[in-house]
Design a protein around this motif. Structure first.
Motif, PDB file in Angstrom:
ATOM      1  N   ALA A  53       0.748  -1.138  -0.006  1.00  0.00           N
ATOM      2  CA  ALA A  53      -0.015  -0.176   0.128  1.00  0.00           C
ATOM      3  C   ALA A  53       0.951   1.329  -0.080  1.00  0.00           C
ATOM      4  O   ALA A  53       0.332   2.418  -0.336  1.00  0.00           O
ATOM      5  CB  ALA A  53      -1.062   0.267   1.445  1.00  0.00           C
ATOM      6  N   GLY A  54       2.167   0.853   0.139  1.00  0.00           N
ATOM      7  CA  GLY A  54       3.140   2.356   0.221  1.00  0.00           C
ATOM      8  C   GLY A  54       4.180   2.483  -0.884  1.00  0.00           C
ATOM      9  O   GLY A  54       3.167   2.628  -1.957  1.00  0.00           O
ATOM     10  N   SER A  55       5.058   2.296  -0.909  1.00  0.00           N
ATOM     11  CA  SER A  55       5.966   2.380  -1.951  1.00  0.00           C
ATOM     12  C   SER A  55       6.863   1.385  -2.364  1.00  0.00           C
ATOM     13  O   SER A  55       8.185   1.257  -2.079  1.00  0.00           O
ATOM     14  CB  SER A  55       7.118   3.548  -1.817  1.00  0.00           C
ATOM     15  OG  SER A  55       6.240   4.780  -1.334  1.00  0.00           O
ATOM     16  N   PRO A  56       6.318   0.036  -2.767  1.00  0.00           N
ATOM     17  CA  PRO A  56       6.980  -1.163  -2.791  1.00  0.00           C
ATOM     18  C   PRO A  56       8.257  -1.027  -3.984  1.00  0.00           C
ATOM     19  O   PRO A  56       9.352  -1.562  -3.570  1.00  0.00           O
ATOM     20  CB  PRO A  56       5.969  -2.199  -3.400  1.00  0.00           C
ATOM     21  CG  PRO A  56       4.824  -1.642  -3.607  1.00  0.00           C
ATOM     22  CD  PRO A  56       4.866  -0.066  -2.841  1.00  0.00           C
ATOM     23  N   HIS A  57       8.089  -0.257  -4.929  1.00  0.00           N
ATOM     24  CA  HIS A  57       9.094  -0.366  -5.982  1.00  0.00           C
ATOM     25  C   HIS A  57      10.364   0.539  -5.196  1.00  0.00           C
ATOM     26  O   HIS A  57      11.313   0.214  -5.429  1.00  0.00           O
ATOM     27  CB  HIS A  57       8.407   0.389  -7.086  1.00  0.00           C
ATOM     28  CG  HIS A  57       7.724  -0.420  -8.022  1.00  0.00           C
ATOM     29  ND1 HIS A  57       6.402  -0.641  -7.692  1.00  0.00           N
ATOM     30  CD2 HIS A  57       7.989  -1.398  -8.924  1.00  0.00           C
ATOM     31  CE1 HIS A  57       5.922  -1.447  -8.217  1.00  0.00           C
ATOM     32  NE2 HIS A  57       6.711  -2.058  -9.132  1.00  0.00           N
ATOM     33  N   LYS A  58      10.140   1.371  -4.565  1.00  0.00           N
ATOM     34  CA  LYS A  58      11.165   2.354  -4.062  1.00  0.00           C
ATOM     35  C   LYS A  58      11.855   1.431  -2.780  1.00  0.00           C
ATOM     36  O   LYS A  58      12.919   1.414  -2.791  1.00  0.00           O
ATOM     37  CB  LYS A  58      10.644   3.582  -3.237  1.00  0.00           C
ATOM     38  CG  LYS A  58       9.984   4.578  -4.246  1.00  0.00           C
ATOM     39  CD  LYS A  58       9.686   6.008  -3.667  1.00  0.00           C
ATOM     40  CE  LYS A  58       9.602   6.975  -4.489  1.00  0.00           C
ATOM     41  NZ  LYS A  58       9.040   8.208  -3.867  1.00  0.00           N
ATOM     42  N   VAL A  59      11.034   1.013  -2.066  1.00  0.00           N
ATOM     43  CA  VAL A  59      11.500  -0.183  -0.983  1.00  0.00           C
ATOM     44  C   VAL A  59      12.548  -1.320  -1.753  1.00  0.00           C
ATOM     45  O   VAL A  59      13.688  -1.421  -1.270  1.00  0.00           O
ATOM     46  CB  VAL A  59      10.458  -0.990  -0.196  1.00  0.00           C
ATOM     47  CG1 VAL A  59      10.953  -1.953   0.631  1.00  0.00           C
ATOM     48  CG2 VAL A  59       9.944   0.155   0.629  1.00  0.00           C
TER      49      VAL A  59
END
Length: 135
Positions: free
Chosen positions: A30-36
């Protein structure tokens, strides 16, 4: 002390490290999985020592495309424990290097997202940390 790793050992280490980053990213759907995932992977690619050489190898890591977070966790959490066990038997200092490298990658992934990590991300980080300590 030099460590001796078979191709299977190297695969276990890469599965554990990159799998931990993938698992953290999956928990942040729900957040920023690609950035993580991106920032965590960059941190892993920056590792040094024998672990850095293993993580820098450009080989395909099998089975990190689970259909669910639970499926991915079933593969990654045991790999983290196995990696630590394998490294502790050969060189305890390199085991600590691996643990630190994975920890830095997780920190980098969490910091890449906007805002504070929520309870799901925090809990997944705890599970990964426990798996690293279980060996």
């Amino acid at each position: 002390m030099a460590i001796s790793l078979s191709d299977q050992d190297k695969n276990t280490l890469r599965t554990a490290a990159y799998g931990a980053v993938s698992l953290l990213a999956a928990a942040d759907a729900a957040g920023s999985p690609h950035k993580v995932a991106t920032h965590g992977s960059i941190a892993l690619a920056s590792a040094t020592g024998p672990i850095g050489h293993v993580l820098a190898e450009r080989s395909r890591i099998e089975n990190l495309d689970g259909k669910s977070v639970a499926g991915l966790a079933d593969r990654v959490l045991p790999a983290l424990t196995a990696a630590m066990d394998l490294l502790r038997k050969q060189d305890p200092a390199e085991a600590e290097n691996f643990r630190g490298t994975v920890g830095i990658a997780l920190d980098a992934g969490v910091r890449a997202r906007k805002g504070e990590p929520g309870p799901v991300l925090t809990e997944m980080r705890r599970k990964i940390t426990e798996a690293l300590a279980a060996a």
